[in-house]
Every structure is written in structure tokens, then in C-alpha cells.
Design an enzyme around this catalytic site. Sequence first.
Site, short mmCIF file in Angstrom:
data_model
loop_
_atom_site.label_atom_id
_atom_site.label_comp_id
_atom_site.label_asym_id
_atom_site.label_seq_id
_atom_site.Cartn_x
_atom_site.Cartn_y
_atom_site.Cartn_z
N GLU A 160 0.80 -1.22 0.00
CA GLU A 160 0.00 0.00 0.00
C GLU A 160 0.84 1.27 0.00
O GLU A 160 0.84 2.06 0.97
CB GLU A 160 -0.96 -0.01 1.18
CG GLU A 160 -1.93 -1.15 1.14
CD GLU A 160 -3.06 -0.98 2.12
OE1 GLU A 160 -3.08 -0.01 2.89
OE2 GLU A 160 -3.96 -1.84 2.12
N GLU A 357 -5.17 -8.81 1.01
CA GLU A 357 -5.91 -8.49 2.24
C GLU A 357 -7.38 -8.30 1.94
O GLU A 357 -7.73 -7.64 0.96
CB GLU A 357 -5.41 -7.18 2.88
CG GLU A 357 -4.06 -7.22 3.50
CD GLU A 357 -3.66 -5.88 4.08
OE1 GLU A 357 -4.55 -5.09 4.46
OE2 GLU A 357 -2.45 -5.61 4.10
C1 GCO Z 1 -4.08 -1.77 5.27
C2 GCO Z 1 -2.97 -2.38 5.94
C3 GCO Z 1 -3.30 -3.21 7.14
C4 GCO Z 1 -4.49 -2.74 7.95
C5 GCO Z 1 -5.77 -3.34 7.43
C6 GCO Z 1 -6.97 -2.79 8.19
O1 GCO Z 1 -4.53 -2.35 4.28
O2 GCO Z 1 -4.48 -0.72 5.69
O3 GCO Z 1 -2.29 -3.22 5.03
O4 GCO Z 1 -2.12 -3.10 7.88
O5 GCO Z 1 -4.35 -3.13 9.29
O6 GCO Z 1 -5.95 -3.00 6.11
O7 GCO Z 1 -6.98 -1.40 8.08
#
Ligand code: GCO
Length: 449
Positions: A160, A357
Site C-alpha cells: 500500500e 488483504e
Molecule cells: C491496510 C494495511 C493493514 C491494515 C488493514 C486494516 O490495508 O491498511 O495493510 O495493515 O491493518 O488493512 O486497516
Amino acid sequence: MTLGFPDGFRWGTATAAYQIEGSTTADGRGPSIWDTFTTRSGLATGDPACDHYRRYREDVRLLSELGVPYYRFSVAWSRVMPDGRTVEPRGLAFYDRLVDTLLEHGITPMVTLYHWDLPEALQAEGGWPNRELADLFADYALTVHKALGDRVRQWTTINEPFCAAFIGYGNGDHAPGIQDEGAALVAGHNLLLAHGKAAQALRSNGGEQEVSIVLNFTPVLTDVDDAAHREAARKFDFLHNRFFLDPLLGRGYPPELLADLAHLGTLEPAIADGDLEIIAQPLDVLGVNYYAPARAVPLEDPEADSNCPLPGLRGMDVQPPRGELTSLGWEQRPECFTELLVWLQEHCDGLPLVIAENGAAFEDEVIEGRVHDEKRVRYFADHLAAVHAAIERGADVRGYMAWSLLDNFEWAMGYTQRFGLVHVDFETQERVLKDSALFYADVVARNGL
Ligand code: GCO
């Protein structure tokens, strides 16, 4: 079973170093910008988090009991190189042990080299707005690959870059807590450059590796389909999603985006000859993080500041989320996940995708040793069905990593948001499998819903 996934579909879970490890001063680890930012801001820090640095064997055993075959984790740069340059063997040794323990349990490690925890020593040299960090990141990537590349095949350079750049240097809600829109654009460019140089470094070291980057995508919805609303959505989409995706695909920054950002005057001067070619290193896979959409509405004045604090965003506002929200206040729109994946399949010319994710925070309660997290089970069921629908429509999705294995440190929100399949009592560090963990284990065992 009604929804079967392709043979060989990669089922996994995801975590990140600063969110779970704790032990932030153990074995020579240097401070990261998140240690500095949370301490300076009086926020909860990443210590103890889930005490994973010491409890990793227990957590790998949990994964093994769940029968989940992939595990995405990140390496902390400041553990491996406390000053960002000099190797700390004890830091590397931890990841060496972690990889061996995963392999001993038949679990495939997927390494993310950067999940936001920049060594503070490099922030002292300007942080990501300083393009020299791209070369330092490549050196770090090569160092880790030399240590783990004989056993790790899946490598993600950066998680990200949007958050690391635009939230860290733009609105300052994330580390290092800087509010400078112009610098945030330069940081975004340099993170892409760092990705490209790291991809070259990983591939220079021989061996079979699958190189990816992970982007968080926020699809944009509008209530009205007219030119003004379409332009409002475009502005958000091009800044949030296409700023990163298009240069990675070899298409450079979209001209409309350069025009949107021209008033800040910092992005184009930061692009040196050859940068875009370096950024566009071939990707073997694109990592996709999806949680929720955004809603856009146009403003009368196309140059009016937005209520959404992203660098250079003007002439549009985001609207409040709708429907049943997660505890973080995010909408639950699985249908947007399907449309995103189908769009990516077309926009990325068939580049394989892995969901790096997806998950949801809800409030949980341990009752007689169980956590009946029905809302999270439903979120996963709905969003896995959405992935399945995208695959049915031709999206080449190779895997899904549930965020997250453990309840953990949720950045500026501290320990208030529980995303885990496994409940963590941060006082006692006791782990309790939630119903969602049992649900997910069943999906994995059946390779389908
Ligand atoms: C993101 C990060 C994670 C977060 C998850 C929840 O995508 O922001 O990779 O570290 O903890 O997404 O916000």
C-alpha cells in the site's frame, strides 16, 4: 458445496511486522517511524502488539491447526537494518527461524518487504520524499533475499504505497505524521521507484521468485450518472488507484491525473529520466487489498478543497458510508469487490491477481472460551462469494489472504479494531479461535463455500 474455487487456489492469512511482533527494542532492532510517531503522539505503540516476536512458534502452530497453507507476513526493515543500512544479524535470524518454522508446518511463506515501518534513521534523512531511499530499499531487499530467497518464492516489495505516501506525508494521520501535499506526491513516486529497484534486485539474485506489489483499491460509487459525478469519481479514482497502478503497468501517470495535480507542482519535477522504465518492472502477480468503496459527489467549484484529505484532491467530496458498517465505519459492499476484480483483469491485461488483504473489524467478546463473530463470518462469506463471482467472469485470481490471522495493532487506532480470525487478549496474550477461524478453515479444507 456451491462455490468451488480453482484447483491450487492459494488460501492464506496476512499480518504485518509492526502490527503483531512487539519486542520493538529486542536484539538490536532500531526504531521505525511508527515507534517514533506513536510515542510522540501519545498513541498506543506496537509494543507488545501480539508479542509475536517471542510467540511465533505458537502462532504458526495455530495456522497449522487451521490447515491454512499460505502465510503473508512482513519483514521489519529496522529489525534487519536498524539504521536502514547496516545489517543486524539477530534481526535477520528471527525471520530465518520464522520461515523455517512455517516450512516445518507445511506452510508457504509470502514475504512483504515493506509494510510502512521505515527505519527512523532514514526518516531523519528526509524519508520517502528523498529519492535516495529507493536505492537503500533495493539494498535492503537484496539483503533479505540473500538470507531467505532459498526458501521463499513469493516476494511483495511494498504494501500500500498509497497509505505510506499520502497518509504518512500528506494528511499526517499515519507515520511519520507530516502534512505536506507536495511532498506526499514525491513520496508516492519514490515508493514506486523503490519498488522497481527492489524488483530488479530480487531478480538479480537468481532463484525462482514471484515478484509483486500490493495496492489497496477503493472503488468509487456515485448516486447520479452525469458528467459532473463521473468527473468527481474520476478524480478520486485516478489519485487513489491509478496514481500507483498505471506507472506499474508501464503506462506512466495518467495525463488527467498530472493535470489534476499540476497546481502542487511537485510530481513532474520528481520524475527523473528512466524512472518510469524502472517502475514498470514486470510483475508476476498484482496484490490486491480490498475493504470497501468510497462515494463521490462533485463540488460546484472544481478547484474547491475536498473533504477527503488526499494530496491535490479538489472539486469533489466523499459522502458518508451507508448500510451496516464495520466497527471501523466501513461499508460492506462485496459487489464492488467483484466489479473491481473484473475491471483489474481487463485493465491489467490479464495480470494474475492475489487478494493480499480482505477482512473486517467488528467488536468481539470471549464467552466461555469462544468468540461467536457472526458478522465477520458473514463478511468473509459474502466477500469470498464476490471473489468467486469475479473468477466466474474471467478474473485470474490466484489466491486470497484473509486479513488478519490475529487481532493486532491497527495503526493510529491502536488496539481498538479487531480484524483477527484469532482473538488476542493483549493483556494476557491468550489466543482464542473465533468462529470465523473455524469457518475459514472449513472453506480452505473444501476449497470453496
Ligand atoms: C491496510 C494495511 C493493514 C491494515 C488493514 C486494516 O490495508 O491498511 O495493510 O495493515 O491493518 O488493512 O486497516
